[in-house]
Scaffold this motif. Structure first.
Motif, PDB file in Angstrom:
ATOM      1  N   ILE A   1       0.969  -6.778   5.561  1.00  0.00           N
ATOM      2  CA  ILE A   1       0.851  -5.827   4.457  1.00  0.00           C
ATOM      3  C   ILE A   1       1.994  -4.833   4.565  1.00  0.00           C
ATOM      4  N   ARG A   2       2.573  -4.500   3.440  1.00  0.00           N
ATOM      5  CA  ARG A   2       3.662  -3.537   3.432  1.00  0.00           C
ATOM      6  C   ARG A   2       3.120  -2.165   3.042  1.00  0.00           C
TER       7      ARG A   2
ATOM      8  N   GLY B   1       9.763  -4.909  -4.357  1.00  0.00           N
ATOM      9  CA  GLY B   1       8.758  -5.744  -4.987  1.00  0.00           C
ATOM     10  C   GLY B   1       8.454  -6.925  -4.086  1.00  0.00           C
ATOM     11  N   PRO B   2       7.680  -7.883  -4.554  1.00  0.00           N
ATOM     12  CA  PRO B   2       7.305  -9.021  -3.728  1.00  0.00           C
ATOM     13  C   PRO B   2       8.485  -9.814  -3.193  1.00  0.00           C
TER      14      PRO B   2
ATOM     15  N   ARG C   1      -1.231   0.617   9.343  1.00  0.00           N
ATOM     16  CA  ARG C   1      -0.295  -0.367   9.900  1.00  0.00           C
ATOM     17  C   ARG C   1      -0.850  -0.981  11.183  1.00  0.00           C
ATOM     18  N   GLY C   2      -1.462  -0.148  12.018  1.00  0.00           N
ATOM     19  CA  GLY C   2      -2.035  -0.667  13.247  1.00  0.00           C
ATOM     20  C   GLY C   2      -3.163  -1.640  12.987  1.00  0.00           C
ATOM     21  N   ARG C   3      -4.014  -1.332  12.024  1.00  0.00           N
ATOM     22  CA  ARG C   3      -5.130  -2.228  11.708  1.00  0.00           C
ATOM     23  C   ARG C   3      -4.632  -3.546  11.115  1.00  0.00           C
ATOM     24  N   ALA C   4      -3.640  -3.471  10.253  1.00  0.00           N
ATOM     25  CA  ALA C   4      -3.086  -4.703   9.673  1.00  0.00           C
ATOM     26  C   ALA C   4      -2.398  -5.537  10.746  1.00  0.00           C
ATOM     27  N   ARG C   5      -1.678  -4.874  11.607  1.00  0.00           N
ATOM     28  CA  ARG C   5      -0.993  -5.592  12.692  1.00  0.00           C
ATOM     29  C   ARG C   5      -1.998  -6.297  13.599  1.00  0.00           C
TER      30      ARG C   5
ATOM     31  N   GLY D   1       0.832  -1.196   0.000  1.00  0.00           N
ATOM     32  CA  GLY D   1       0.000   0.000   0.000  1.00  0.00           C
ATOM     33  C   GLY D   1       0.866   1.245   0.000  1.00  0.00           C
ATOM     34  N   VAL D   2       0.474   2.236  -0.788  1.00  0.00           N
ATOM     35  CA  VAL D   2       1.247   3.479  -0.902  1.00  0.00           C
ATOM     36  C   VAL D   2       0.336   4.661  -0.618  1.00  0.00           C
ATOM     37  N   ASP D   3       0.807   5.588   0.210  1.00  0.00           N
ATOM     38  CA  ASP D   3       0.047   6.799   0.488  1.00  0.00           C
ATOM     39  C   ASP D   3       1.004   7.901   0.920  1.00  0.00           C
ATOM     40  N   ARG D   4       0.607   9.160   0.714  1.00  0.00           N
ATOM     41  CA  ARG D   4       1.451  10.287   1.108  1.00  0.00           C
ATOM     42  C   ARG D   4       1.226  10.711   2.546  1.00  0.00           C
ATOM     43  N   SER D   5       0.106  10.308   3.142  1.00  0.00           N
ATOM     44  CA  SER D   5      -0.240  10.764   4.491  1.00  0.00           C
ATOM     45  C   SER D   5       0.297   9.803   5.542  1.00  0.00           C
ATOM     46  N   ARG D   6       1.228  10.268   6.330  1.00  0.00           N
ATOM     47  CA  ARG D   6       1.788   9.423   7.384  1.00  0.00           C
ATOM     48  C   ARG D   6       0.758   9.053   8.446  1.00  0.00           C
TER      49      ARG D   6
END
Length: 228
Positions: free
Chosen positions: A89-90, A105-106, A79-83, A67-72
């Protein structure tokens, strides 16, 4: 404000009122649509991933997901939800207009999550790229879409898919000069006022929110600009 800045203070409110649910629904639909065509993506690149709702749907389906996003702040929630869900998820901080740079990449472990300077994607690494919730509309400058699509084309394997949604001019015209109540709950109120300029095809959305803490209400505001 930049795309990252407008979600600096709004990230927690965005997540709390469930705006990420649309991304999750679109991700589920995308997987069903591909499955009906005999396609099962193994590696997914989720652009403008926000708080990670779509990325989690892809991960739950067994996909390797970046996943890519500009908002930290949005990425921190993701990241917290995936954890909490036990999903590997990266999430990378970066501009989706610069998707392709050599290095990640993968099969790569060289970069760390959140390392903005090292944000990069290996060419021909992904079966599916997604970009949901009108994220592409935020790219208002001439040439922005070409940069995104060019990077995605290089990041996808031959025969890969890009699935996205956008707001059309009809949407902005329908809500021109209207106050839209996005959420009205006992502790949070969010509304959006949209002004659309037909000649420039630019829409300005003024989002105002109120959050209650005990006996006080706190007010926040951000202006979002989108292009039809």
């Amino acid at each position: 404000m930049s795309e990252a800045e407008i979600y600096q203070s709004y990230a927690a409110v965005y997540d709390a009122i469930g705006q990420a649910r649309l991304g999750a629904r679109l991700a589920s639909w995308a997987l069903e649509w591909l499955a009906a065509r005999g396609e099962t993506p193994a590696h997914v690149l989720d652009l403008a991933c926000g708080t990670g709702a779509a990325a989690q749907v892809f991960a739950a389906a067994g996909c390797y997901v970046v996943g890519v996003d500009r908002s930290r702040p949005m990425l921190e929630i993701a990241r917290g939800r995936a954890r909490d869900a036990g999903q590997a998820i990266r999430f990378l901080e970066g501009d989706i207009r610069d998707v392709l740079r050599a290095g990640a990449g993968p099969d790569s472990t060289a970069l760390q999550d959140g390392d903005k300077a090292a944000f990069s994607i290996h060419p021909a690494s992904f079966d599916l790229a997604s970009c949901f919730y009108d994220s592409l509309n935020y790219l208002s400058a001439n040439g922005d879409l070409e940069r995104v699509f060019g990077g995605v084309a290089a990041a996808l394997r031959p025969g890969g898919w890009l699935i996205f949604d956008v707001n059309t001019e009809a949407v902005f015209q329908a809500y021109h000069e209207c106050d839209i109540v996005t959420y009205d709950g006992p502790d949070i109120l969010v509304y959006n006022q949209i002004h659309y300029q037909h000649d420039t095809r630019l829409a300005e959305g003024r989002i105002v929110w109120f959050v209650r803490e005990l006996d006080r209400w706190w007010r926040g505001e951000a202006t979002h600009a989108e292009r039809a």
